[in-house]
Design a protein around this motif. Structure first.
Motif, short mmCIF file in Angstrom:
data_model
loop_
_atom_site.label_atom_id
_atom_site.label_comp_id
_atom_site.label_asym_id
_atom_site.label_seq_id
_atom_site.Cartn_x
_atom_site.Cartn_y
_atom_site.Cartn_z
N THR A 168 -1.40 10.92 -5.64
CA THR A 168 -2.61 10.25 -5.15
C THR A 168 -3.52 11.26 -4.45
O THR A 168 -3.05 12.05 -3.63
N LEU A 221 2.11 1.73 -3.56
CA LEU A 221 1.12 1.97 -4.62
C LEU A 221 0.32 3.25 -4.42
O LEU A 221 0.02 3.97 -5.38
N TRP A 222 -0.05 3.56 -3.18
CA TRP A 222 -1.03 4.64 -2.95
C TRP A 222 -0.51 5.83 -2.16
O TRP A 222 -1.18 6.85 -2.12
N LEU A 223 0.62 5.72 -1.54
CA LEU A 223 1.13 6.85 -0.78
C LEU A 223 2.13 7.63 -1.63
O LEU A 223 3.33 7.58 -1.43
N ARG A 224 1.57 8.37 -2.60
CA ARG A 224 2.36 9.15 -3.54
C ARG A 224 1.81 10.56 -3.60
O ARG A 224 0.65 10.82 -3.25
N ILE A 280 -7.78 9.12 -0.91
CA ILE A 280 -7.22 7.78 -1.13
C ILE A 280 -6.01 7.55 -0.23
O ILE A 280 -5.83 6.46 0.32
N ARG A 281 -5.16 8.59 -0.08
CA ARG A 281 -3.99 8.43 0.80
C ARG A 281 -4.41 8.12 2.22
O ARG A 281 -3.87 7.23 2.87
N THR A 308 -7.24 6.91 3.27
CA THR A 308 -7.87 5.58 3.32
C THR A 308 -6.82 4.48 3.28
O THR A 308 -6.97 3.44 3.94
N ALA A 309 -5.75 4.71 2.52
CA ALA A 309 -4.67 3.72 2.46
C ALA A 309 -4.01 3.56 3.82
O ALA A 309 -3.71 2.44 4.26
N ILE A 311 0.84 -1.21 0.00
CA ILE A 311 0.00 0.00 0.00
C ILE A 311 0.86 1.25 0.00
O ILE A 311 0.58 2.23 -0.70
N ARG A 312 1.93 1.22 0.78
CA ARG A 312 2.85 2.36 0.83
C ARG A 312 3.42 2.67 -0.55
O ARG A 312 3.53 3.83 -0.97
#
Length: 408
Positions: A107, A101-104, A111-112, A114-115, A98-99
């Motif tokens: 993003t 794929l979605w913590l960018r 979404i961040r 929620t991730a 998750i880190r």
């Protein structure tokens, strides 16, 4: 109703300073800002928040794994290492996925957050579900050891309050369902465990609200300071533009010419030329048609001259009915061609005067930079050429004579 302010161009924009001030004055439990202010908040904190979340997930997953191993080695007698491996490895690997794929930065904020919530739930719910699938009999101690991960997350992980509330409800709900699925846990013991978990987690939940509220208020104070600085900078820039712009013709003024000439002459050996342009018989034009028509004439001549120059050329109002044109990097032949183009364009220009259309002509004096190293010398030579054009009958272009060599 959204508060708005009017920019210098007359366009309405959200008044973020007024919104921030209103939010600072507001009391209550609500954390979210009005939509426009919330969007600015998310934009301003995005970069730092991403770095923070990536760090939280990295050390959180690592610490979760290490503490899980130590707990089973030191406190739990005869641990089920197969279950422990599932409990520790799967959430940790999913958290790292998750880190990545979605913590960018790209993003969206929702979404961040929620991730991050998903990473936290993976760790805490895994601890509860391992107890749920443990072979009978499960003990109070097993269920007590499932509580610390959730408490750890709410205390040390900076979940936003909305995510923290969802985390709280999910953990209490899954914990209660797990207790109800184990018949060896009595009703009284189950109520005790649920109450104990709630007692541990609820203060941390309130702490998440307090922390986020404080963070938002700090942001609002900082935003107001930045907005004041931005407004001050914009005001200063506008004043600077005014000080270098002629109010009537809206082209640069003599002050801008002097500044640009100094920069131009600071480049040794650079080619260039200066044109001085004068509207012929302008006083007679004013006397015949009136000063308002004279002002309109100056504006239209300035627009005509500007439209026939290159982007790199500088047209300024020199004073009265005179204009100056700096042609950087132009040789004398190019400058003469430009001057003739300007003379013809103004001659063909039709001006609206009271009750009729009329026209004016211009005289132009030209000097090349060659041999002239000061602004005074450059302007003096062009002025002498302009005087010669006037004396020769007006509506013409004259080139300044080359400076005579000084006597030995």
């Amino acid at each position: 109703m959204p508060q708005t302010a009017v920019t210098a161009s007359g366009q309405a924009r959200p008044d973020l300073d007024a919104m921030a001030k209103a939010e600072l004055a507001r009391s209550g439990f609500r954390l979210a800002f009005p939509a426009v202010l919330q969007a600015r908040y998310e934009q301003d904190i995005a970069s730092e928040r991403v770095k923070e979340l990536r760090f939280i997930v990295l050390w959180g997953a690592s610490l979760y794994f290490i503490l899980g191993v130590l707990l089973n080695l030191t406190i739990i007698p005869q641990p089920d290492w197969h279950g422990v491996a599932i409990q520790l490895t799967v959430p940790s690997l999913l958290a790292f996925a998750i880190r990545h794929l979605w913590l960018r930065d790209s993003t969206p904020s929702a979404i961040r957050e929620t991730a991050l919530l998903t990473c936290c739930l993976l760790a805490t719910l895994a601890a509860i579900l391992i107890v749920a699938i443990k072979p009978s009999p499960a003990t109070l101690r097993d269920f007590l050891l499932a509580i610390p991960p959730a408490s750890f997350v709410l205390i040390f992980v900076r979940l936003r309050f909305r995510q923290a509330a969802a985390f709280f409800v999910a953990n209490i709900g899954v914990y209660a369902l797990t207790l109800s699925s184990r018949p060896e846990i009595s009703h009284d013991d189950a109520m005790f465990l649920i109450g104990f978990m709630t007692t541990l987690l609820f203060p941390a939940l309130l702490g998440a609200h307090t922390f986020e509220r404080a963070s938002r208020r700090i942001y609002l104070h900082g935003l107001r300071d930045r907005l004041r600085n931005e407004n001050l900078t914009a005001t200063n820039a506008a004043l600077a533009d005014l000080s270098y712009t002629d109010a009537l013709t809206n082209i640069p003024n003599r002050r801008q010419l002097d500044k640009t000439l100094d920069e131009f002459l600071a480049e040794p050996g650079a080619a260039g030329a200066l044109l001085l342009v004068d509207i012929d018989l302008f006083k007679a034009f004013n006397d015949r048609h009136g000063h308002l028509a004279g002002d309109a004439c100056l504006r239209q001549v300035a627009q005509c001259l500007q439209s026939h120059l290159r982007h790199a050329d500088l047209l300024t109002r020199f004073g009265g009915e005179e204009f100056a044109v700096l042609l950087p990097h132009s040789m004398l032949g190019e400058a003469i061609q430009t001057a003739e183009r300007l003379r013809v364009a103004v001659q063909d220009l039709r001006l609206a005067a009271p009750g009729q259309l009329t026209s004016v002509t211009i005289s132009i004096g030209i000097t090349a930079r060659t041999g002239l190293d000061t602004a005074e010398a450059l302007i003096g030579a062009a002025d002498a050429a302009l005087y010669a054009a006037k004396h020769a009958g007006r509506n013409r272009v004259e080139v300044a004579r080359k400076p005579m060599p000084s006597a030995a």
